[in-house]
Scaffold this active site. Structure first.
Site, PDB file in Angstrom:
ATOM      1  N   ASP A  39       0.901  -1.131   0.000  1.00 20.59           N
ATOM      2  CA  ASP A  39       0.000   0.000   0.000  1.00 20.59           C
ATOM      3  C   ASP A  39       0.945   1.186   0.000  1.00 20.59           C
ATOM      4  O   ASP A  39       1.495   1.557   1.035  1.00 20.59           O
ATOM      5  CB  ASP A  39      -0.868  -0.024   1.261  1.00 20.59           C
ATOM      6  CG  ASP A  39      -1.871   1.122   1.272  1.00 20.59           C
ATOM      7  OD1 ASP A  39      -1.606   2.135   0.606  1.00 20.59           O
ATOM      8  OD2 ASP A  39      -2.899   1.000   1.948  1.00 20.59           O
ATOM      9  N   HIS A  40       1.174   1.776  -1.179  1.00 17.26           N
ATOM     10  CA  HIS A  40       2.288   2.729  -1.272  1.00 17.26           C
ATOM     11  C   HIS A  40       2.106   3.936  -0.372  1.00 17.26           C
ATOM     12  O   HIS A  40       3.054   4.615  -0.042  1.00 17.26           O
ATOM     13  CB  HIS A  40       2.514   3.166  -2.719  1.00 17.26           C
ATOM     14  CG  HIS A  40       1.424   4.017  -3.261  1.00 17.26           C
ATOM     15  ND1 HIS A  40       0.328   3.494  -3.886  1.00 17.26           N
ATOM     16  CD2 HIS A  40       1.242   5.354  -3.234  1.00 17.26           C
ATOM     17  CE1 HIS A  40      -0.475   4.475  -4.235  1.00 17.26           C
ATOM     18  NE2 HIS A  40       0.042   5.612  -3.855  1.00 17.26           N
ATOM     19  N   HIS A  64      -6.171   2.830   1.644  1.00 17.59           N
ATOM     20  CA  HIS A  64      -5.460   4.013   2.135  1.00 17.59           C
ATOM     21  C   HIS A  64      -6.157   4.682   3.319  1.00 17.59           C
ATOM     22  O   HIS A  64      -5.543   4.927   4.353  1.00 17.59           O
ATOM     23  CB  HIS A  64      -5.327   5.067   1.033  1.00 17.59           C
ATOM     24  CG  HIS A  64      -4.706   4.546  -0.221  1.00 17.59           C
ATOM     25  ND1 HIS A  64      -3.699   3.615  -0.213  1.00 17.59           N
ATOM     26  CD2 HIS A  64      -4.933   4.832  -1.514  1.00 17.59           C
ATOM     27  CE1 HIS A  64      -3.349   3.357  -1.462  1.00 17.59           C
ATOM     28  NE2 HIS A  64      -4.081   4.076  -2.271  1.00 17.59           N
TER      29      HIS A  64
END
Lengths: 298, 507
Positions: free
Chosen positions: B198-199, B261
């Site tokens: 999950d960048h 996110h």
């Protein structure tokens, strides 16, 4: 904005800084440290430029201090600069007369409140930086043996007065070498039984490298005479073969460890700004450096 | 070899960078957008910063039949275009020695044999010692075939080195599909070898939430329902769906952004202090929050979803979602989603968390705003404080990373007039050069085997449990609300928060 002040005082300089900051459109100051650059007429331009580059990573108030002629009446001339392509602010102080011996009295009121102070001597570093009038104001004191006529003597002289917070940039120059050697030992097993470093005599980085290797590996490391400006070869002997790092040109080296094919790794010179940026990332005492200089003097 | 046994390494020696051990990164989908724009540049930047081991190898696996030279120049071009750090030929020379290409279809056994042979050759020549990370930069529908092929050809395990697998979101599209996916991957790789990227969690500013909360003494005492009125978490984009029609339609804003996110951000803001920063301790705390978080009971009152329609956005005339290329005219997919989440813990009972995300909104911004209650009594007249809002602490995640504190101050002058002012701390100013791209940090963590920033199965499933009822509720509705491009979302979202007597911040 630039403001020039002649025959001035610290209070007037501080007022000029607030004025310049408001004129630059930003009354806020998210600066993280004060950098004191103690220098002379010859190097001041280059040194302040380096400090300004550094400001991009560590926004700081840079105080350039030029100690002039000790004769005549005490006198402070200042140039205040805010904005103009750099984060943070800079002041160039030219001191003369008896003030040359009391520079700290001018600098003290200009330090950023409650934040770290770093002193850097681009050349002519004092042998005992923590006992220097300006050095006493700083938590971190950066000297540079390479700038002196006799680098190894300078390195050892400051090492003798080492207190936590001192670093010679020679140590910072060594980091890429240390990283490559540590990576080499990551890839091999077994004990290092000895080794050698090849360099032209008088190279302070190589001298410090030997001290570091000896203090970590607890085996003697021999010196070999080389003819290049940079360290030309490092060999570590191990039971199953040698770790060898040998210079190809100014920016790269051959890297070979027992059990895998040799390859090329980048290993070049870094700019002063890069060195300082590395040093300012940590403001606490560097215990490994302390152990290394202790070994150097032993 | 571990850090402890290398005499040249020392925990106190913090100048020495964390360099990953010898290993290779095997990229599936190497010709895709993500690989080209993010992963390959990140690998180059890591190499340039000296964080990759000498002899690091990069293997590409793809359908196209490139020659080795052609493939290398493809990688070089991608690295050069996307790199954040300056281009250095010496770094490239080091990297290129370890680049390999394996052509083939995923169902072609011979191709997998070739991959196995390449990995073996790298172990011999580059000294990767059996350490290989598989990066699945491919659509999730292809995971089963890739994972089972890895297993079939004996590539998923190794006697001497480690094997890790990296997967990208989406981690399923609801709880059931997420479980299926976890079973497929989990059937071949043990949980600690699966890295879900999950960048967002790799961003410096997100990690700084932890530093901000747990390194400081002054915020913790007010970090609870006694002082906090509510929390707003926003991720807004000014762009439309662009070329992602095929992926986006049918997925929508909630699955695309809130499930991963925003719920992760919420967990970091809401969690109790972990006993250590070890992955397992962080995970326990995040899971407690996710397990006790639920959408507000009245889904019709406290959620909103909508589609953007044509309008002017930032001085440009743009089309609506239904006119975008590749979107069916009848699409009901939401491009804006807002939900109220309630967290049933002692710290947060009664404090709503409002999560919203959308495309074609006013500007691109991601932030977390913690809005505090008003002072219980004010010794000023009503007129003095007319313009005073609630105090707020805003963590700005992107762009313009930093922290903003909003509080009241006296307007200069002879009358007592109190107004909101902002106090800013900008990371942009303070730590520019050392702020690496999120993918650099995450790839390095994968190679180091350092998992704190990667969500695991349980977190993914808990997040779907929160979101599934909301999506189900929306799917029962025949029509979808709309909002004009370039605005801050539909009226229904404003009404949703107004029902609680609050209003959205203009970020």
């Amino acid at each position: 904005m630039e403001i020039t002040l002649e025959k001035t005082t610290s209070a007037a300089i501080a007022r000029a800084m607030v004025k310049a900051r408001i004129a630059a459109g930003s009354p806020a100051m998210d600066m993280v440290l004060t950098a004191l650059v103690i220098t002379d007429n010859e190097t001041v331009g280059e040194a302040l430029k380096t400090a300004a580059t550094l400001s991009r990573e560590h926004p700081s108030r840079v105080l350039g201090i030029v100690l002039g002629d000790g004769r005549g009446a005490p006198r402070v001339n200042a140039k205040v600069r805010v904005g103009e392509n750099s984060a943070g602010e800079s002041v160039l102080l030219r001191l003369s007369g008896p003030l040359v011996k009391h520079a700290d009295s001018v600098v003290l009121p200009l330090l950023l409140p409650d934040s770290p102070v770093v002193a850097w001597w681009p050349r002519n570093s004092p042998t005992n930086p923590s006992d220097d009038a300006i050095g006493r104001l700083a938590q971190r004191r950066l000297t540079d043996a390479e700038s002196s006529n006799s680098p190894i003597r300078a390195l050892k002289a400051t090492a003798r007065h080492y207190v936590p917070g001192d670093t010679d940039l020679t140590w910072t120059r060594l980091t890429p070498w240390r990283a490559v050697l540590a990576a080499a030992l990551d890839q091999s097993s077994g004990k290092v039984t000895g080794g050698s470093v090849e360099f032209r005599p008088g190279n302070p980085v190589a001298t410090l490298l030997i001290a570091w290797l000896e203090s970590r590996l607890r085996v003697p490391i021999t010196q070999r005479r080389g003819d290049k400006d940079q360290i030309s070869k490092v060999v570590l002997h191990m039971a199953d073969g040698d770790v060898t790092i040998e210079r190809i040109d100014e920016t790269s080296c051959h890297f070979s460890v027992p059990g895998s094919a040799p390859r090329e790794v980048p290993l070049g010179r870094r700019t002063l700004a890069e060195l300082l940026a590395e040093d300012l990332r940590r403001l606490d005492a560097d215990n490994i450096y302390a152990a290394t200089v202790k070994h150097l003097l032993a | 070899m571990s850090l402890g046994s290398n005499p040249l390494r020392d925990a106190q020696d913090r100048r020495l960078p964390r360099i990953a051990g010898p290993c290779s990164l095997i990229l599936f989908g190497v010709t895709g957008d993500l690989a080209r724009k993010k992963l390959i540049p990140a690998v180059y930047d890591l190499a340039n910063r000296g964080l990759l081991p000498p002899g690091f190898a990069l293997v590409g696996f793809a359908r196209q039949d490139f020659g080795h030279q052609e493939f290398k120049s493809l990688i070089k071009k991608a690295a050069k275009e996307g790199a954040r750090t300056p281009w250095r030929e010496t770094v490239w020379k080091q990297l290129v020695a370890g680049i390999r290409f394996v052509p083939g279809e995923f169902d072609d056994d011979a191709a997998w044999e070739r991959l196995g042979a390449t990995m073996h050759e790298l172990d011999e020549q580059q000294g990767t010692n059996g350490n290989h990370a598989f990066y699945l930069s491919i659509p999730p529908a292809l995971f089963p075939v890739v994972v089972s092929q890895l297993k079939k050809h004996g590539l998923a395990t190794s006697d001497n080195g480690w094997r890790r697998v990296v997967i990208e979101k989406p981690f399923g599209h609801d709880l059931t599909s997420a479980r299926e996916l976890n079973e497929i991957v989990g059937g071949v790789f043990p949980p600690e070898s699966v890295f879900r990227i999950d960048h967002y969690l790799g961003k410096e500013t997100v990690q700084n939430i932890l530093a901000f909360r747990f390194a400081n003494g002054m915020f913790e005492p007010i970090w609870n329902g006694n002082y906090v009125d509510h929390v707003q978490i926003t991720m807004a984009e000014d762009i439309g769906i662009g070329t992602r029609a095929g992926y986006y339609d049918g997925i929508g804003a909630a699955r695309d952004v809130i499930q991963n996110h925003l719920l992760q951000l919420m967990a970091l803001i809401a969690m109790e202090e972990p006993v250590s920063f070890k992955a397992s301790s962080l995970r326990i705390e995040k899971q407690k929050i996710l397990a006790n978080a639920r959408p507000a009971p009245r889904l019709d009152f406290h959620t909103a979803h909508a589609q953007y329609v044509a309008g002017w956005a930032g001085g440009e005339k743009v089309v609506g979602y239904l006119e975008e290329q590749g979107i069916p005219k009848s699409s009901n997919t939401e491009t804006y989603a807002a939900v109220r989440i309630d967290i049933a813990t002692r710290r947060w009972a009664g404090v709503p968390f409002y999560l919203r995300t959308g495309k074609r909104l006013g500007r691109r911004v991601t932030e977390v705003a913690v809005v505090f209650k008003r002072a219980p009594h004010q010794p000023f007249s009503k007129h003095d404080v007319e313009e005073l809002g609630k105090n707020a602490l805003v963590m700005r995640i992107q762009p313009d990373e930093g922290v903003t504190l909003r509080f009241g101050a006296k307007v200069p002058g002879t009358t007592m007039e109190i107004r909101d002012v902002l106090m800013d701390f900008a990371y942009g100013g303070a730590f520019v050069e050392s702020s690496p791209e999120a993918y650099e940090r995450l790839i390095l963590d994968v190679l180091l085997g350092d998992p704190p920033l990667f969500p695991q199965t349980e977190e993914v499933e808990l997040a779907w449990e929160i979101l599934d009822p909301v999506i189900e509720h929306w799917s029962r509705q025949k029509t979808i609300d709309t909002y004009t491009s370039g605005t801050w979302g539909p009226a229904s979202a404003d009404e949703m928060i107004a029902r609680d007597g609050r209003a959205w911040r203009r970020p």
